[in-house]
Design a protein around this motif. Sequence first.
Motif, PDB file in Angstrom:
ATOM      1  N   PHE A 128       3.026  -6.381   0.638  1.00 56.58           N
ATOM      2  CA  PHE A 128       2.220  -6.052   1.924  1.00 56.58           C
ATOM      3  C   PHE A 128       0.782  -6.296   1.652  1.00 56.58           C
ATOM      4  N   GLU A 129       0.003  -6.479   2.761  1.00 59.38           N
ATOM      5  CA  GLU A 129      -1.380  -6.535   2.512  1.00 59.38           C
ATOM      6  C   GLU A 129      -2.155  -5.534   3.405  1.00 59.38           C
ATOM      7  N   PHE A 130      -2.810  -4.653   2.960  1.00 61.09           N
ATOM      8  CA  PHE A 130      -3.580  -3.713   3.936  1.00 61.09           C
ATOM      9  C   PHE A 130      -5.196  -4.012   3.367  1.00 61.09           C
ATOM     10  N   GLY A 131      -5.645  -4.993   4.135  1.00 64.53           N
ATOM     11  CA  GLY A 131      -7.150  -5.282   3.958  1.00 64.53           C
ATOM     12  C   GLY A 131      -7.029  -6.250   2.854  1.00 64.53           C
ATOM     13  N   ASP A 132      -8.019  -5.707   1.785  1.00 62.60           N
ATOM     14  CA  ASP A 132      -7.853  -6.301   0.578  1.00 62.60           C
ATOM     15  C   ASP A 132      -6.828  -5.910  -0.665  1.00 62.60           C
ATOM     16  N   VAL A 133      -6.205  -4.744  -0.121  1.00 59.52           N
ATOM     17  CA  VAL A 133      -5.193  -4.288  -0.982  1.00 59.52           C
ATOM     18  C   VAL A 133      -3.636  -4.789  -0.849  1.00 59.52           C
ATOM     19  N   VAL A 134      -3.344  -5.363  -2.054  1.00 60.66           N
ATOM     20  CA  VAL A 134      -2.098  -5.778  -1.921  1.00 60.66           C
ATOM     21  C   VAL A 134      -1.040  -4.841  -2.583  1.00 60.66           C
ATOM     22  N   VAL A 135       0.200  -4.628  -1.995  1.00 60.31           N
ATOM     23  CA  VAL A 135       1.045  -3.764  -2.292  1.00 60.31           C
ATOM     24  C   VAL A 135       2.583  -4.548  -2.555  1.00 60.31           C
ATOM     25  N   SER A 136       2.951  -4.374  -3.787  1.00 55.80           N
ATOM     26  CA  SER A 136       4.421  -5.157  -4.076  1.00 55.80           C
ATOM     27  C   SER A 136       5.469  -4.205  -3.528  1.00 55.80           C
ATOM     28  N   GLY A 137       6.297  -4.877  -2.856  1.00 59.11           N
ATOM     29  CA  GLY A 137       7.396  -4.320  -2.255  1.00 59.11           C
ATOM     30  C   GLY A 137       8.518  -3.691  -3.300  1.00 59.11           C
ATOM     31  N   GLN A 184      -7.567  -0.852  -4.667  1.00 61.00           N
ATOM     32  CA  GLN A 184      -6.378  -1.584  -5.297  1.00 61.00           C
ATOM     33  C   GLN A 184      -5.799  -1.271  -6.667  1.00 61.00           C
ATOM     34  N   LEU A 185      -7.079  -0.378  -7.285  1.00 60.74           N
ATOM     35  CA  LEU A 185      -6.764   0.202  -8.651  1.00 60.74           C
ATOM     36  C   LEU A 185      -5.977   1.474  -8.342  1.00 60.74           C
ATOM     37  N   ILE A 186      -6.165   2.300  -7.257  1.00 61.15           N
ATOM     38  CA  ILE A 186      -5.393   3.501  -7.008  1.00 61.15           C
ATOM     39  C   ILE A 186      -3.814   3.082  -6.768  1.00 61.15           C
ATOM     40  N   VAL A 187      -3.701   2.180  -5.706  1.00 59.02           N
ATOM     41  CA  VAL A 187      -2.147   1.671  -5.607  1.00 59.02           C
ATOM     42  C   VAL A 187      -1.563   1.056  -6.730  1.00 59.02           C
ATOM     43  N   ASP A 188      -2.213   0.233  -7.568  1.00 61.19           N
ATOM     44  CA  ASP A 188      -1.737  -0.083  -8.680  1.00 61.19           C
ATOM     45  C   ASP A 188      -1.341   1.091  -9.788  1.00 61.19           C
ATOM     46  N   ALA A 189      -2.213   1.959  -9.882  1.00 58.83           N
ATOM     47  CA  ALA A 189      -1.864   3.067 -10.942  1.00 58.83           C
ATOM     48  C   ALA A 189      -0.753   3.863 -10.475  1.00 58.83           C
ATOM     49  N   LEU A 190      -0.775   4.137  -8.864  1.00 56.30           N
ATOM     50  CA  LEU A 190       0.537   5.082  -8.534  1.00 56.30           C
ATOM     51  C   LEU A 190       1.682   4.183  -8.796  1.00 56.30           C
ATOM     52  N   LEU A 191       1.819   3.096  -8.406  1.00 53.31           N
ATOM     53  CA  LEU A 191       3.174   2.444  -8.532  1.00 53.31           C
ATOM     54  C   LEU A 191       3.326   2.330  -9.963  1.00 53.31           C
ATOM     55  N   LEU A 192       2.399   1.955 -10.795  1.00 54.34           N
ATOM     56  CA  LEU A 192       2.841   2.124 -12.067  1.00 54.34           C
ATOM     57  C   LEU A 192       3.250   3.410 -12.738  1.00 54.34           C
ATOM     58  N   GLY A 193       2.608   4.431 -12.208  1.00 56.59           N
ATOM     59  CA  GLY A 193       2.809   5.842 -12.732  1.00 56.59           C
ATOM     60  C   GLY A 193       4.412   6.151 -12.184  1.00 56.59           C
ATOM     61  N   GLY A 194       4.734   5.723 -10.917  1.00 59.71           N
ATOM     62  CA  GLY A 194       6.206   6.009 -10.543  1.00 59.71           C
ATOM     63  C   GLY A 194       7.106   5.308 -11.481  1.00 59.71           C
ATOM     64  N   ILE A 195       6.954   4.119 -12.093  1.00 63.28           N
ATOM     65  CA  ILE A 195       7.762   3.632 -13.151  1.00 63.28           C
ATOM     66  C   ILE A 195       7.929   4.371 -14.235  1.00 63.28           C
ATOM     67  N   TYR A 196       6.719   4.800 -14.788  1.00 59.11           N
ATOM     68  CA  TYR A 196       6.507   5.400 -16.088  1.00 59.11           C
ATOM     69  C   TYR A 196       7.223   6.823 -15.957  1.00 59.11           C
ATOM     70  N   THR A 197       7.099   7.387 -14.653  1.00 57.40           N
ATOM     71  CA  THR A 197       7.760   8.761 -14.509  1.00 57.40           C
ATOM     72  C   THR A 197       9.102   8.530 -14.605  1.00 57.40           C
ATOM     73  N   LEU A 198       9.982   7.503 -14.005  1.00 58.36           N
ATOM     74  CA  LEU A 198      11.364   7.356 -14.329  1.00 58.36           C
ATOM     75  C   LEU A 198      11.649   7.013 -15.456  1.00 58.36           C
ATOM     76  N   ASP A 206       2.804  -4.629 -16.475  1.00 56.42           N
ATOM     77  CA  ASP A 206       2.052  -4.757 -15.166  1.00 56.42           C
ATOM     78  C   ASP A 206       0.815  -5.972 -15.507  1.00 56.42           C
ATOM     79  N   MET A 207       1.072  -6.885 -14.744  1.00 57.02           N
ATOM     80  CA  MET A 207      -0.103  -7.896 -14.882  1.00 57.02           C
ATOM     81  C   MET A 207      -1.077  -7.830 -13.491  1.00 57.02           C
ATOM     82  N   ASN A 208      -0.534  -6.843 -12.624  1.00 59.15           N
ATOM     83  CA  ASN A 208      -1.351  -6.767 -11.377  1.00 59.15           C
ATOM     84  C   ASN A 208      -2.753  -6.680 -11.408  1.00 59.15           C
ATOM     85  N   THR A 234       5.257 -12.627  -6.154  1.00 58.82           N
ATOM     86  CA  THR A 234       5.223 -11.301  -5.150  1.00 58.82           C
ATOM     87  C   THR A 234       3.843 -10.954  -4.588  1.00 58.82           C
ATOM     88  N   ARG A 235       2.902 -11.355  -5.231  1.00 57.75           N
ATOM     89  CA  ARG A 235       1.652 -11.281  -4.940  1.00 57.75           C
ATOM     90  C   ARG A 235       1.110 -12.383  -3.745  1.00 57.75           C
TER      91      ARG A 235
END
Lengths: 405, 291
Positions: free
Chosen positions: B130-139, B6-20, A210-212, A244-245
Amino acid sequence: MHRLSSGGILPILALATTLAATPALAQESIKIGVPMELSGRFVAYGASGKRGVEFATEVYGGKVAGKKIELLVRDIQSESQATISVFNELVSKEKVNYIIGPIGSPTVAAAIPAWRQGKPIWLVPGSSSTKLEEEVGGDPEFFHTFPYAYNYHESIAAALKNQLPAGQKVAMIYTDDNYGRTHQPYAKKYLTDAGFEVVLEEIVRTNAADMNPLLTKIARVKPDVLLGLVQTTDAVTLAKQIYTRKLPVPYLIGTAATQLDEWQKAVGTAQEGWVGVTTYLPGLNRPGNQEFPKLFPPSSEWEAMFVKKYGQEPDFEDAGCYVSAMLLFLAIERAGGDDKEKVAAELRKMDIPNTLLGRAKFVSTPSGTKQQAFTDMVVFQRENGKNVMLFPPGPETKKIKAVTY
Amino acid sequence: MDLIPQLIVDALLLGGIYTLMVIGLALSFGVTRVINFAHGEAVMLGAYGAFTVFVAFGVDPLIAMPVLMVAGCVLGMVLFKVAIAPVLKAPHVNQILLTFGIGLVLQNLALVIWSPDGRSVVPSYAYSSFEFGDVVVSGGRLIGFGIAAVLVLALFFWLKRTEFGRATRALAEQHDAAVLMGINVNQMYALAFGLSVALGVATGVILSFLGAITPFMGFHILVKGFAIIVLGGLGSIVGAVLGAFLLAFAETAVSYYVPNGTGWAEAVAFLTLFLVLVLRPRGIIGQAVAD
């Protein structure tokens, strides 16, 4: 009285013939060690290197100074221990006088102690690490035919200075391995000297998933240029996550992967707009050498020959190892045979214009390499899936374009 | 402060990958007590499977995923019967060496079949965001997170609500009692091992469009995976999920707030591992392991 039957005498004759012929055959060939990364993480480089040397041997005619060229190709597995074993075998057992390869900085570094056991003439068509220069640059048997890290950044800085207005902001990402750490100080020095402002330097772990977070930090400093000092798989991850970003940085530069077909295929549309730097690119249209038209034809002709034989376009190590092998063959020819000292002297005297990599002349570097050739690099940009020249200035040079998403 | 969303979003998405990445490891260890050092290679084969069907047949990795998971499950069961079952009662070191060896064989097989070139799959959604204000979410990451959530819930459902699942839990919790109840131990072990491989394959399919695929990608995944399951507690699937998100949050926070923090991500993982081993060797929700 015993009489030898034909059934008994023939094997004896065959053995005697073989024994008599073996030393003669050995004298008839000139052994060249070709230790390459034919498996493991640097195999893309090593496979090209092997191809380049073998292609050169074929084009040269398979013989030099009247003797058969015997290539001792060995797989060093991209591993230090295997590299040491192979070099021990080539230097101490096979007692070769000439070695071409390997390519990767870590494998070249691993080979040094074993190479020192016999010090054959060593042409190194890879490794941009300046540690190599510190270790063996001063050895009279060492011939480096690939640019050092500082040559990369001298070219990039010159290209950007030529293409962009002064005072632009640069952010830098570099990996925590030997590659990233070697390149980072030179990148900073040359970019700063060229009038750019380095606003962010961030280290990234190799194989980071993750480089985000890093990209968020970069977006906040709003740089004009992002320089990625990362190698193949990290370069894939970086390019994909930037795309992507839709990272709002107009100019993206990669030093290690942009020219590689492997990277281009892996990232697909995300390659658009990336700038790269290399020693050789298909489509450069370099002129041929008039003295040796068969060995160094115009680059377009050479590429056509290469594609015909291998069914693919040559990459920079195909060309680099081809030229390095040709220089060695010519030096052996001029020395009149397998005399290491004379061959080394011929290499030092060599001055051949218009090879695939430009002028072949070994010169000393300010940082201590006594015999260095080919420091000129080309800077290019990926545009619609093709390479567009940005530097050096010439008729084919185009204006750099900002990345759009 | 403005970095926190942004930190929360990035960590949640990374956590999903780690879980799998780790639930398969946790499942196979929890049931069979075999530490599978070839799990990273199951991920690698899943990624190459997705790459191959995408390039050769144009099939989207997400569509191919169920078929690849079934193939992975069957392969895992066969591997268990042929190679793992004979060493179930052997010392752990023998099992580790065996699975490590299997991993090396699979790596080299991948080298021969797909070459060492870095590959990647680029379906259209891989590059969406997707962008929600300053937060970017990778599809692509959001899809990965969603699939991880579905698979974890499906695994919990299977373990809690199905006969095979209950038998698997019984074996994990009380081996001897489960045997006395007539549960077919070898069959359940093979099924659990097969499912763990299938989950590894699913991870590989997701990673195929998020990053680079190489024959050696499994090792890095395995190292991170072990840090997570030790943190969560060896053998506990709930612990593995908690460990995955804890580590993802720790790494992401360090990346954001520590200079050169992205370079420290792996150090965070191993510092956490070290602290857990010293302060709470059973992990967050771990089981005691006898030997």
